[in-house]
Scaffold this motif. Sequence first.
Motif, PDB file in Angstrom:
ATOM      1  N   PHE A  48     -35.047  30.236 -10.971  1.00 50.60           N
ATOM      2  CA  PHE A  48     -34.179  29.336 -10.500  1.00 50.60           C
ATOM      3  C   PHE A  48     -34.468  28.818  -9.140  1.00 50.60           C
ATOM      4  O   PHE A  48     -33.952  27.763  -9.013  1.00 50.60           O
ATOM      5  CB  PHE A  48     -32.799  30.314 -10.148  1.00 50.60           C
ATOM      6  N   VAL A  49     -35.316  29.299  -8.230  1.00 52.07           N
ATOM      7  CA  VAL A  49     -35.865  28.620  -7.016  1.00 52.07           C
ATOM      8  C   VAL A  49     -36.721  27.759  -7.178  1.00 52.07           C
ATOM      9  O   VAL A  49     -36.541  26.482  -6.704  1.00 52.07           O
ATOM     10  CB  VAL A  49     -36.260  29.773  -6.101  1.00 52.07           C
ATOM     11  N   ARG A  50     -37.549  27.770  -8.118  1.00 51.73           N
ATOM     12  CA  ARG A  50     -38.864  26.800  -8.560  1.00 51.73           C
ATOM     13  C   ARG A  50     -38.215  25.740  -9.395  1.00 51.73           C
ATOM     14  O   ARG A  50     -38.549  24.344  -9.050  1.00 51.73           O
ATOM     15  CB  ARG A  50     -40.035  27.321  -8.962  1.00 51.73           C
ATOM     16  N   ASP A  51     -37.566  25.955 -10.374  1.00 50.04           N
ATOM     17  CA  ASP A  51     -37.050  25.254 -11.702  1.00 50.04           C
ATOM     18  C   ASP A  51     -35.647  24.780 -11.844  1.00 50.04           C
ATOM     19  O   ASP A  51     -35.401  24.186 -12.722  1.00 50.04           O
ATOM     20  CB  ASP A  51     -37.625  25.991 -13.057  1.00 50.04           C
ATOM     21  N   GLY A  52     -34.595  25.477 -10.831  1.00 50.61           N
ATOM     22  CA  GLY A  52     -33.390  25.296 -11.085  1.00 50.61           C
ATOM     23  C   GLY A  52     -33.017  23.865 -11.121  1.00 50.61           C
ATOM     24  O   GLY A  52     -33.256  22.954 -10.297  1.00 50.61           O
ATOM     25  N   GLY A  53     -32.221  23.556 -12.268  1.00 51.05           N
ATOM     26  CA  GLY A  53     -31.884  22.075 -12.566  1.00 51.05           C
ATOM     27  C   GLY A  53     -32.762  21.151 -13.084  1.00 51.05           C
ATOM     28  O   GLY A  53     -32.311  19.984 -13.589  1.00 51.05           O
ATOM     29  N   ARG A  54     -33.928  21.565 -13.576  1.00 50.49           N
ATOM     30  CA  ARG A  54     -35.106  20.760 -14.089  1.00 50.49           C
ATOM     31  C   ARG A  54     -34.889  20.516 -15.746  1.00 50.49           C
ATOM     32  O   ARG A  54     -35.215  19.395 -16.130  1.00 50.49           O
ATOM     33  CB  ARG A  54     -36.240  21.501 -13.907  1.00 50.49           C
ATOM     34  N   GLY A  55     -33.899  21.253 -16.176  1.00 50.63           N
ATOM     35  CA  GLY A  55     -33.789  21.108 -17.551  1.00 50.63           C
ATOM     36  C   GLY A  55     -34.685  21.688 -18.655  1.00 50.63           C
ATOM     37  O   GLY A  55     -35.749  22.353 -17.950  1.00 50.63           O
ATOM     38  N   GLY A  56     -34.665  20.925 -19.622  1.00 48.85           N
ATOM     39  CA  GLY A  56     -35.764  21.329 -20.533  1.00 48.85           C
ATOM     40  C   GLY A  56     -35.550  22.334 -21.643  1.00 48.85           C
ATOM     41  O   GLY A  56     -36.632  22.335 -22.625  1.00 48.85           O
ATOM     42  N   LYS A  57     -34.446  23.036 -21.723  1.00 52.11           N
ATOM     43  CA  LYS A  57     -34.397  24.025 -22.675  1.00 52.11           C
ATOM     44  C   LYS A  57     -33.555  23.167 -23.976  1.00 52.11           C
ATOM     45  O   LYS A  57     -33.270  22.183 -23.927  1.00 52.11           O
ATOM     46  CB  LYS A  57     -33.234  25.072 -22.442  1.00 52.11           C
ATOM     47  N   ARG A  58     -33.631  23.932 -25.194  1.00 53.68           N
ATOM     48  CA  ARG A  58     -33.280  23.335 -26.405  1.00 53.68           C
ATOM     49  C   ARG A  58     -31.953  24.294 -26.890  1.00 53.68           C
ATOM     50  O   ARG A  58     -32.512  25.444 -27.134  1.00 53.68           O
ATOM     51  CB  ARG A  58     -34.206  22.933 -27.438  1.00 53.68           C
ATOM     52  N   LEU A  59     -30.974  23.737 -26.785  1.00 58.95           N
ATOM     53  CA  LEU A  59     -29.696  24.759 -27.068  1.00 58.95           C
ATOM     54  C   LEU A  59     -28.779  23.994 -28.108  1.00 58.95           C
ATOM     55  O   LEU A  59     -28.856  22.990 -28.546  1.00 58.95           O
ATOM     56  CB  LEU A  59     -28.851  25.128 -25.757  1.00 58.95           C
ATOM     57  N   GLY A  60     -27.931  25.155 -28.490  1.00 61.44           N
ATOM     58  CA  GLY A  60     -26.992  24.601 -29.615  1.00 61.44           C
ATOM     59  C   GLY A  60     -27.584  24.708 -31.058  1.00 61.44           C
ATOM     60  O   GLY A  60     -28.708  24.869 -31.109  1.00 61.44           O
ATOM     61  N   PRO A  61     -26.744  24.452 -32.136  1.00 61.66           N
ATOM     62  CA  PRO A  61     -27.152  24.361 -33.374  1.00 61.66           C
ATOM     63  C   PRO A  61     -28.056  23.316 -33.467  1.00 61.66           C
ATOM     64  O   PRO A  61     -28.860  23.371 -34.392  1.00 61.66           O
ATOM     65  CB  PRO A  61     -25.910  24.301 -34.109  1.00 61.66           C
ATOM     66  N   ASP A  62     -27.989  22.028 -32.881  1.00 58.88           N
ATOM     67  CA  ASP A  62     -28.783  21.071 -33.187  1.00 58.88           C
ATOM     68  C   ASP A  62     -30.182  20.945 -32.133  1.00 58.88           C
ATOM     69  O   ASP A  62     -30.689  20.011 -32.101  1.00 58.88           O
ATOM     70  CB  ASP A  62     -28.009  19.723 -32.806  1.00 58.88           C
ATOM     71  N   LYS A  63     -30.227  22.032 -31.351  1.00 59.44           N
ATOM     72  CA  LYS A  63     -31.234  22.034 -30.369  1.00 59.44           C
ATOM     73  C   LYS A  63     -31.295  20.831 -29.571  1.00 59.44           C
ATOM     74  O   LYS A  63     -32.395  20.212 -29.337  1.00 59.44           O
ATOM     75  CB  LYS A  63     -32.667  22.358 -31.245  1.00 59.44           C
ATOM     76  N   VAL A  64     -30.348  20.589 -28.866  1.00 60.12           N
ATOM     77  CA  VAL A  64     -30.427  19.565 -28.008  1.00 60.12           C
ATOM     78  C   VAL A  64     -31.144  19.792 -26.634  1.00 60.12           C
ATOM     79  O   VAL A  64     -30.779  20.716 -26.176  1.00 60.12           O
ATOM     80  CB  VAL A  64     -28.857  19.068 -27.741  1.00 60.12           C
ATOM     81  N   LEU A  65     -31.807  18.791 -26.248  1.00 57.22           N
ATOM     82  CA  LEU A  65     -32.624  19.010 -24.839  1.00 57.22           C
ATOM     83  C   LEU A  65     -31.549  18.977 -23.778  1.00 57.22           C
ATOM     84  O   LEU A  65     -31.011  17.963 -23.541  1.00 57.22           O
ATOM     85  CB  LEU A  65     -33.302  18.012 -24.728  1.00 57.22           C
ATOM     86  N   VAL A  66     -31.761  20.044 -22.717  1.00 61.03           N
ATOM     87  CA  VAL A  66     -30.629  20.129 -21.684  1.00 61.03           C
ATOM     88  C   VAL A  66     -31.280  19.021 -20.857  1.00 61.03           C
ATOM     89  O   VAL A  66     -32.579  19.235 -20.601  1.00 61.03           O
ATOM     90  CB  VAL A  66     -30.657  21.605 -21.293  1.00 61.03           C
ATOM     91  N   PRO A  67     -30.693  18.365 -20.177  1.00 59.05           N
ATOM     92  CA  PRO A  67     -31.178  17.344 -19.288  1.00 59.05           C
ATOM     93  C   PRO A  67     -31.381  17.809 -17.726  1.00 59.05           C
ATOM     94  O   PRO A  67     -30.915  19.032 -17.471  1.00 59.05           O
ATOM     95  CB  PRO A  67     -30.198  16.134 -19.168  1.00 59.05           C
ATOM     96  N   ASN A  68     -32.234  17.174 -17.183  1.00 55.96           N
ATOM     97  CA  ASN A  68     -32.501  17.407 -15.853  1.00 55.96           C
ATOM     98  C   ASN A  68     -31.143  16.985 -14.761  1.00 55.96           C
ATOM     99  O   ASN A  68     -30.635  15.789 -15.146  1.00 55.96           O
ATOM    100  CB  ASN A  68     -33.488  16.629 -15.269  1.00 55.96           C
TER     101      ASN A  68
END
Length: 411
Positions: free
Chosen positions: A328-348
């Motif tokens: 969380f300290v280095r990458d917090g808020g950066r996004g990049g995961k894929r979540l949900g049934p549609d594997k949507v890219l989580v934004p920055n």
Amino acid sequence: MNKPSGVVAGLDQFIGVKGIVKFWLFALGLAMSGHFSPALASVDLARQKNCLACHAVDKKLMGPAYKDVAAKYDGQPDAVDILTAKVMQGGSGVWGSAAMPANRVTPAEAKQLVQWVLSLKQNALQGQPLPSPTVNEPVTKAVTSSAVKVSVDKPTLQRGKYLVESVLACGNCHSGTLDNFGTLGHALSGGLTYDSPAFRVTAGNLTSDPETGLGEWTVEDLKRALVHGVRPNGLPLAPSMPSAFFRALTEEDLNAVANYVLSLPPVRNSIPAPVYRTELHEEVYPDAQRPFTAREIATDQSTRGRYLATLGHCMGCHTPAVDGVMDFVRDGGRGGKRLGPDKVLVPNITSHPTAGLGGWSDAEIKRALTNGISRDGRRLHFPMPWPYLASLEDADLDALVAWLRTLPPKE
């Protein structure tokens, strides 16, 4: 071989045949008969303070086995003082990278727990191993909790309702299915199933139904579940429950949320028991190392936004995971995961001018938060909880935007 006698025989019988719940009944009988030892009393204290959510006596869970702690500090003169401070203040680095959060215990309780832990090495030598909850223990509440009717003032219940139906977004998981995402008004009677290599768990029934919901839970039971991630019987909640973030709740808000949830009308809906397939790892969120105070969130707008964002566990989705661990300290808020049934890219969501929200206006951010519409007109997908954030009061929405502006830019 002769069978053990007395207390040891009783433990062997109840643990081997009926499981840990029978152990507590047996322990209660010992207490009433006057044969309850200080060690057993401390086991009960460890359960009450939720220590057994992360620790077991004889094996590693999220934290080290207590027998290993006892062995490590055996004979160290200042061990009690060192460990008492760690129990109260938290710490990391001795048993791995995962940090232990500060615990809500008194100095006397912390010292009693530490003295019991350090005594385990001697107890083991005397052939008196002490049990702790097994990973797949059935969910039973009768031994460890007794129901009480919610009786609090109306403003407290209103505050709890507001938090549950807005920034906490409890219904995002505990209501309905993905098919009706964005449709509010469903009872919090159970919802989505999360199936991963580590666990399979279905979001539980939060209504007051006594058999399938929380009808037998007390307010204190629910508070412990919210901030420590453990059921009344000691069984841990899955990491999909954001307890690591909810530890930030002020005392007043924690009380409000717990009382409101326990006031929900009963809905009978049986939820399958969780299955844990490996050791559970809980993230430690920097802004939830301790509870916020009412004074803090009333004094500064960006601090209030940071508090609300922590309750909304925003960084749980908007931080990438490397080998299942989030920095969380280095990458917090950066996004990049894929979540949900549609594997949507989580934004920055950092303040980066192009990769993040730095170029967005306040109005565009608010529209995304409350209407689920991105700057370019795209619809935001589950699990972004915009239907719940739409209930935020204007002052809280302004505070969230103020907090977002403080996030360092990251590509």
